[in-house]
Design a protein around this motif. Structure first.
Motif, PDB file in Angstrom:
ATOM      1  N   HIS A  26       0.830  -1.579  -0.131  1.00  0.00           N
ATOM      2  CA  HIS A  26       0.126   0.078  -0.019  1.00  0.00           C
ATOM      3  C   HIS A  26       0.957   1.133  -0.286  1.00  0.00           C
ATOM      4  O   HIS A  26       0.706   1.900  -0.772  1.00  0.00           O
TER       5      HIS A  26
ATOM      6  N   GLY B 159      -7.530  -0.274  -3.259  1.00  0.00           N
ATOM      7  CA  GLY B 159      -8.947  -1.563  -2.935  1.00  0.00           C
ATOM      8  C   GLY B 159      -8.970  -2.517  -3.768  1.00  0.00           C
ATOM      9  O   GLY B 159      -8.271  -3.419  -3.288  1.00  0.00           O
TER      10      GLY B 159
ATOM     11  N   THR C 187      -4.969  -4.291  -3.094  1.00  0.00           N
ATOM     12  CA  THR C 187      -5.453  -5.419  -1.851  1.00  0.00           C
ATOM     13  C   THR C 187      -6.215  -6.680  -1.947  1.00  0.00           C
ATOM     14  O   THR C 187      -6.174  -7.474  -1.416  1.00  0.00           O
TER      15      THR C 187
END
Length: 183
Positions: free
Chosen positions: A48, A99, A102
């Motif tokens: 991230h 998102g 992930t």
């Protein structure tokens, strides 16, 4: 205009991936925990962080090229006046992208990239690089539309800067307007 945006975007993809590769090579393992989120089972992973650093560098790169070449707004609007909306659009895209990233990286996700195939044995088989590339491909069309409508709209078309010649601001738009029959 979309073609120019695409070329700038392609160069931004290269910048983004180069920064992501550098971060991965110099930093901790991308799957390690960067920060645990309090009161939850969720964590911010190094991938991230790497993705966000790559986004910030590529966002600045893309902004400057779009400002000078794609939307030709550099002479007609202040740098900060355009950069903050561009950054805001980018941050929205990055949040969506994180998102997606992930989901592509998490082993329990239904759309996770297979660690069997993407085993990090070579650069072309590195899960993080492919997840980053897929994320960029999904977020780019959203970014184009929002930037065209919001960030650079003040110097285009009917909303042009007061006193500016449309041909000077956007020659492509001016040529289209001149070729249309008058009502």
């Amino acid at each position: 205009m979309f073609f120019r945006f695409g070329l700038v975007g392609a160069s931004g993809v290269v910048v983004n991936l180069l920064v992501a590769i550098i971060c991965k090579k110099l930093g901790p393992d991308e799957d390690d925990i960067f920060l645990g989120l309090p009161l939850s089972d969720f964590n911010i992973r190094w991938y991230h962080v790497y993705s966000t650093i790559a986004f910030l560098v590529a966002n600045l790169w893309n902004f400057q090229l779009n400002r000078l070449w794609t939307f030709r707004s550099a002479k007609h609007s202040g740098w900060f006046r355009e950069y903050f909306p561009f950054l805001a659009v980018g941050v929205l895209g990055q949040l969506v992208g994180l998102g997606i990233l992930t989901l592509l990286m998490h082993p329990g996700s239904m759309i996770s990239l297979s660690p069997t195939f993407f085993d990090d044995s070579t650069g072309f088989r590195t899960r993080f690089y492919w997840a980053q590339l897929i994320t960029i491909a999904v977020v780019t069309p959203i970014s184009f539309i929002l930037n065209k409508v919001w960030t650079f709209s003040a110097v285009r078309g009917k909303n042009s800067v007061a006193g500016s010649d449309i041909g000077e601001l956007d020659p492509d738009h001016a040529a289209q307007q001149q070729s249309r029959p008058q009502a």
